[in-house]
Design a protein around this motif. Structure first.
Motif, short mmCIF file in Angstrom:
data_model
loop_
_atom_site.label_atom_id
_atom_site.label_comp_id
_atom_site.label_asym_id
_atom_site.label_seq_id
_atom_site.Cartn_x
_atom_site.Cartn_y
_atom_site.Cartn_z
N PRO A 1 2.93 15.39 0.16
CA PRO A 1 1.69 15.60 -0.61
C PRO A 1 1.16 17.03 -0.51
CG PRO A 1 1.56 13.56 0.62
CD PRO A 1 2.79 14.28 1.09
N ASP B 1 5.81 9.18 5.66
CA ASP B 1 4.41 8.82 5.90
C ASP B 1 3.53 10.02 6.21
OD1 ASP B 1 5.17 6.14 5.66
OD2 ASP B 1 5.68 6.04 7.78
N GLU C 1 0.83 -1.21 0.00
CA GLU C 1 0.00 0.00 0.00
C GLU C 1 0.86 1.26 0.00
OE1 GLU C 1 -3.18 2.32 -0.40
OE2 GLU C 1 -3.21 0.13 -0.51
N THR D 1 1.62 6.91 -6.82
CA THR D 1 0.58 7.90 -7.11
C THR D 1 1.10 9.30 -6.86
OG1 THR D 1 -1.14 6.31 -6.51
CG2 THR D 1 -1.77 8.63 -6.54
N HIS D 2 1.80 9.46 -5.75
CA HIS D 2 2.39 10.76 -5.40
C HIS D 2 3.38 11.21 -6.48
CE1 HIS D 2 4.22 13.90 -2.96
NE2 HIS D 2 5.40 13.36 -3.24
N LYS E 1 2.16 1.84 -3.48
CA LYS E 1 1.10 2.36 -4.36
C LYS E 1 0.90 3.86 -4.11
CE LYS E 1 -1.67 -1.84 -4.88
NZ LYS E 1 -2.97 -2.48 -4.56
N GLN E 2 0.88 4.24 -2.85
CA GLN E 2 0.71 5.66 -2.51
C GLN E 2 1.89 6.48 -3.03
OE1 GLN E 2 0.16 5.73 1.73
NE2 GLN E 2 -1.97 5.05 1.59
N TRP E 3 3.11 5.94 -2.89
CA TRP E 3 4.28 6.66 -3.36
C TRP E 3 4.25 6.82 -4.88
CZ3 TRP E 3 7.42 9.95 -1.40
CH2 TRP E 3 8.59 10.29 -2.07
#
Length: 108
Positions: free
Chosen positions: A53, A48, A8, A15-16, A11-13
Motif C-alpha cells: 500500500p 499483510d 476481510e 481495494t488495493h 476485501k482489503q486486497w
C-alpha cells in the motif's frame, strides 16, 4: 485465522488492486513487476504489511505531481525494491537460518 479474517483480507486486497488499476498504464506495469519481485524475495510480512500500500501511495503522489514512474524509482526496479526491504526479514533469511541451525545441531 477465521473465515471473517479471510473475507476481510480479500476485501482489503481488492481495494488495493482497484487503486493499482486506477494508476496510469506505465505505473501499473512497474507496480506489477515490483510486486512479482517482492513476492519472490521480499519480506515475510509482505501480504499483510504496509509495503505494497505504501508503494501505491508513493505512485499516486507521483501521478499527482505529473512525474513519470521511472523518475520516481530510477531505471533499476529490482535495486529500488531491494532498497525498500533491506532491513526486513525475508524468506531467504529464514531459510538460511534453518540451514545454519540444522548444521549446528549435527556438529554437536
Amino acid at each position: 485465522m477465521s473465515i471473517q479474517d479471510i473475507i476481510e483480507g480479500k476485501k482489503q486486497w481488492r481495494t488495493h488492486m482497484a487503486r493499482v488499476k486506477a494508476l496510469p498504464p506505465d505505473y501499473q506495469i512497474v507496480y506489477k513487476e515490483m510486486q512479482r519481485y517482492l513476492f519472490k524475495v521480499g519480506p515475510v510480512d509482505l501480504p499483510d504489511g504496509p509495503l505494497l500500500p505504501g508503494i501505491v501511495d508513493f505512485f499516486e503522489e507521483g501521478v499527482a505531481g505529473g512525474r513519470g514512474v521511472l523518475e520516481l524509482i530510477g531505471s533499476d526496479v529490482a535495486a529500488f525494491c531491494d532498497d525498500l526491504v533491506k532491513d526486513s526479514r525475508t524468506h531467504a533469511d529464514i531459510y538460511q537460518e534453518s540451514i545454519n541451525g540444522e548444521s549446528g545441531k549435527a556438529e554437536k
